[in-house]
Design a protein around this motif. Structure first.
Motif, PDB file in Angstrom:
ATOM      1  N   ILE B 123      49.979  65.928  48.441  1.00  0.00           N
ATOM      2  CA  ILE B 123      48.937  66.282  47.467  1.00  0.00           C
ATOM      3  C   ILE B 123      47.558  65.917  48.013  1.00  0.00           C
ATOM      4  CG2 ILE B 123      48.031  65.714  45.175  1.00  0.00           C
ATOM      5  CD1 ILE B 123      51.056  65.371  44.386  1.00  0.00           C
ATOM      6  N   ILE B 124      47.468  64.718  48.581  1.00  0.00           N
ATOM      7  CA  ILE B 124      46.189  64.275  49.152  1.00  0.00           C
ATOM      8  C   ILE B 124      45.819  65.170  50.341  1.00  0.00           C
ATOM      9  CG2 ILE B 124      44.956  62.330  50.210  1.00  0.00           C
ATOM     10  CD1 ILE B 124      45.702  61.681  47.372  1.00  0.00           C
ATOM     11  N   GLU B 125      46.828  65.498  51.178  1.00  0.00           N
ATOM     12  CA  GLU B 125      46.578  66.354  52.347  1.00  0.00           C
ATOM     13  C   GLU B 125      46.051  67.710  51.903  1.00  0.00           C
ATOM     14  OE1 GLU B 125      49.767  64.784  55.702  1.00  0.00           O
ATOM     15  OE2 GLU B 125      50.252  66.522  54.467  1.00  0.00           O
ATOM     16  N   ASP B 126      46.732  68.255  50.932  1.00  0.00           N
ATOM     17  CA  ASP B 126      46.347  69.538  50.382  1.00  0.00           C
ATOM     18  C   ASP B 126      44.918  69.478  49.867  1.00  0.00           C
ATOM     19  OD1 ASP B 126      47.491  72.027  50.056  1.00  0.00           O
ATOM     20  OD2 ASP B 126      47.636  71.751  47.878  1.00  0.00           O
ATOM     21  N   PHE B 127      44.662  68.403  49.208  1.00  0.00           N
ATOM     22  CA  PHE B 127      43.367  68.175  48.587  1.00  0.00           C
ATOM     23  C   PHE B 127      42.255  68.115  49.635  1.00  0.00           C
ATOM     24  CE2 PHE B 127      40.405  65.690  45.989  1.00  0.00           C
ATOM     25  CZ  PHE B 127      40.462  66.477  44.860  1.00  0.00           C
ATOM     26  N   LEU B 128      42.597  67.505  50.801  1.00  0.00           N
ATOM     27  CA  LEU B 128      41.593  67.343  51.860  1.00  0.00           C
ATOM     28  C   LEU B 128      41.547  68.562  52.770  1.00  0.00           C
ATOM     29  CD1 LEU B 128      42.288  63.629  52.811  1.00  0.00           C
ATOM     30  CD2 LEU B 128      40.295  64.531  51.614  1.00  0.00           C
ATOM     31  N   GLY B 129      42.408  69.530  52.551  1.00  0.00           N
ATOM     32  CA  GLY B 129      42.410  70.752  53.339  1.00  0.00           C
ATOM     33  C   GLY B 129      43.127  70.627  54.665  1.00  0.00           C
ATOM     34  N   PHE B 130      44.082  69.727  54.761  1.00  0.00           N
ATOM     35  CA  PHE B 130      44.844  69.602  56.020  1.00  0.00           C
ATOM     36  C   PHE B 130      45.917  70.675  56.108  1.00  0.00           C
ATOM     37  CE2 PHE B 130      42.812  65.606  56.573  1.00  0.00           C
ATOM     38  CZ  PHE B 130      42.864  65.377  57.929  1.00  0.00           C
TER      39      PHE B 130
END
Lengths: 386, 130
Positions: B123-130
């Protein structure tokens, strides 16, 4: 053609009025026999449609007075009734001199047709007024009383049936409540059991550990789990299945800790005194974990070298509905240079967090030779859930 | 990528709204392992609204059952009316009943407790655009 409606129920009066007016009749209305009589004195009335069961003066009485009055007895009289519907009611009505006896409910077209037949006879001058067949007052009273008593008996029977129906529903409701309680007890019981199984699993696993420090941590967590299991046991035992006695819960926690801690505290006495306070699970659970931390700390650190000692827990409910939990021991106390803000270990920090964050209360360490602290909390943060 | 991820993650500001302190602390600890710092957790809906609007976090992790009168759904609704902050609901049981109640509140995800690092990381990765 002017019709007088005599009917106590406003709604029925209105419906009848609309129906007749729509079909070209002029309509006046009264809500009982007494008012109707006065209206006939003041107005020309061509036809009367009257209910029977009405306050002040009912339809039977009203009909009798109409038929006794020389100036009124020739007005056609129609009974329109929902409550007096017996054959004998009809006979009495007809004998009193009524032209028609109509039972509610009736199709509007049929009702209109019946009224129409009397109206047309009137207009053509062919109407023959009904004479009352009952000339003797004693006979009238006798029949009238019979009708009233019959009505009363019917009403009583109806009420008895209603009471019977409601008693049955009440029993069913009681059964449902009982089922809810059984279900909740079962749920608490299972939750308690499951937690105890987890605790046993940890105990088993810890017996294979070589490291004393880790074993100690295992034991402490086991105790916290058992502490939570105890809440469910106390709720299971409580009367309303919603609140539990804080004092009894604390008593069980201290007994649990005394028998299960690694450093067996034979020389340490734990005393609980003070007010009986009933709390919800939302308050009991964090307080239980907090007490567990504090007592574990005292047992492990306050009395080195198997010293004799005492731990006191005092519960108080203030007039402001605040719960004050005073916990103290007579051990060696916190280190001299102990800083309340920075030196709280994991255990006391957890106590402080539970009290100040979760219960929105106050946690105070009191400067003393030995360990002494106060927890002040208020209930009402959560609504009762059951 | 791990270091790069942590460098960007460090700039994130996350608010945890959760009434159980031990759950809140453990979640915040897990996020720290991912390199994400969190604001002090909040146990009450009313306070959550106040802090969210003042601090404008990048993401809110919102429990549904909270202390006090206002629940997480109501708090989220008010926050969403006044600010564009992504909200993620956390709940013990993601039942249909709760999903119906949260309808109309724009949330990015529904997480069932207990929440783990492996759930949070994507979720965090997605959020940061990774």
């Amino acid at each position: 053609m002017r019709i007088l409606i005599v009917e106590d129920k406003q709604e029925s009066r209105y419906l009848l009025k609309v129906l007749l007016k729509k079909n070209g009749y002029e309509v006046v209305a009264a809500k009982n026999g007494k008012i109707a009589l006065e209206m006939i004195d003041d107005n020309r009335i061509d036809l009367i449609i009257s209910d029977i069961l009405m306050p002040e003066m009912d339809g039977f009485k009203f009909c009798q007075l109409i038929k006794k009055d020389q100036r009124k007895k020739n007005i056609p009289f129609v009974f329109y009734t929902a409550t007096y519907i017996d054959q004998k009611d009809e006979k009495f009505a007809k004998d009193l001199g009524a032209d028609l006896f109509l039972r509610k409910p009736i199709e509007p077209e049929i009702f209109l047709k019946k009224i129409e037949s009397i109206a047309s006879k009137l207009q053509q001058g062919k109407y023959v007024p009904q004479e009352t067949k009952l000339k003797n007052n004693g006979e009238i009273y006798h029949l009238y009383n019979e009708r009233l008593i019959k009505k009363l008996e019917d009403k009583i029977n109806e009420l008895e049936k209603e009471v019977e129906k409601r008693t049955k529903i009440e029993l069913e409701l009681q059964k449902t409540i009982q089922e809810k309680n059984t279900l909740l007890q079962e749920l608490y019981h299972r939750t308690k059991n499951n937690l105890q199984v987890i605790s046993s699993m940890m105990r088993l696993k810890s017996s294979y550990l070589q490291n004393r420090e880790i074993e100690k941590i295992f034991h402490e967590i086991e105790n916290k789990i058992l502490c939570m299991a105890l809440v469910h046991q106390k709720l299971y035992e409580s009367k309303n299945l919603s609140q539990l006695s804080l004092k009894k819960y604390f008593q069980s926690i201290t007994e649990l800790l005394k028998k299960s801690l690694v450093s067996k505290p034979q020389n340490i006495k734990i005393q609980i005194c003070g007010d009986e306070i009933e709390v919800l699970i939302d308050t009991a659970m964090p307080l239980g974990i907090a007490l567990n931390e504090i007592i574990t700390n005292s047992i492990n650190h306050a009395f080195p070298d198997h010293q004799k000692g005492e731990i006191k827990i005092k519960l108080q409910l203030t007039n402001d509905n605040e719960m004050v939990i005073d916990i103290s021991d007579n051990g060696i106390g916190l280190p001299d240079n102990f800083d309340q803000n920075n030196d709280l270990g994991f255990g006391l920090q957890t106590v402080k967090d539970l009290v100040t964050y979760q219960l929105q209360g106050k946690f105070m360490l009191i400067q003393d030779k030995s360990f002494h602290c106060k927890i002040i909390v208020k209930e009402g943060l959560y609504e009762p859930r059951i | 990528m791990n270091q790069e991820f942590k460098n960007i993650a460090r700039q994130l500001k996350i608010l945890i709204v959760e009434d159980e302190i031990l759950t809140a602390k453990s979640l915040s600890n897990d996020l720290k392992k991912l390199g994400v710092e969190t604001l002090d957790p909040i146990p009450k809906g009313e306070t959550a609204v106040e802090i969210a609007l003042k601090e404008k976090p990048d993401l809110i992790l919102m429990d549904i059952r909270l202390a006090g009168k206002m629940d997480g759904i109501e708090a989220a609704r008010i926050i969403k009316e006044k600010a564009k902050i992504p909200i993620l609901f956390m709940t013990g049981y993601a039942t249909d009943h709760i999903k119906v109640k949260t309808q109309g509140v724009d949330c990015i995800e529904f997480l069932e407790k207990p929440i783990t690092v492996s759930q949070l990381r994507p979720i965090i990765e997605d959020f940061l655009g990774f």
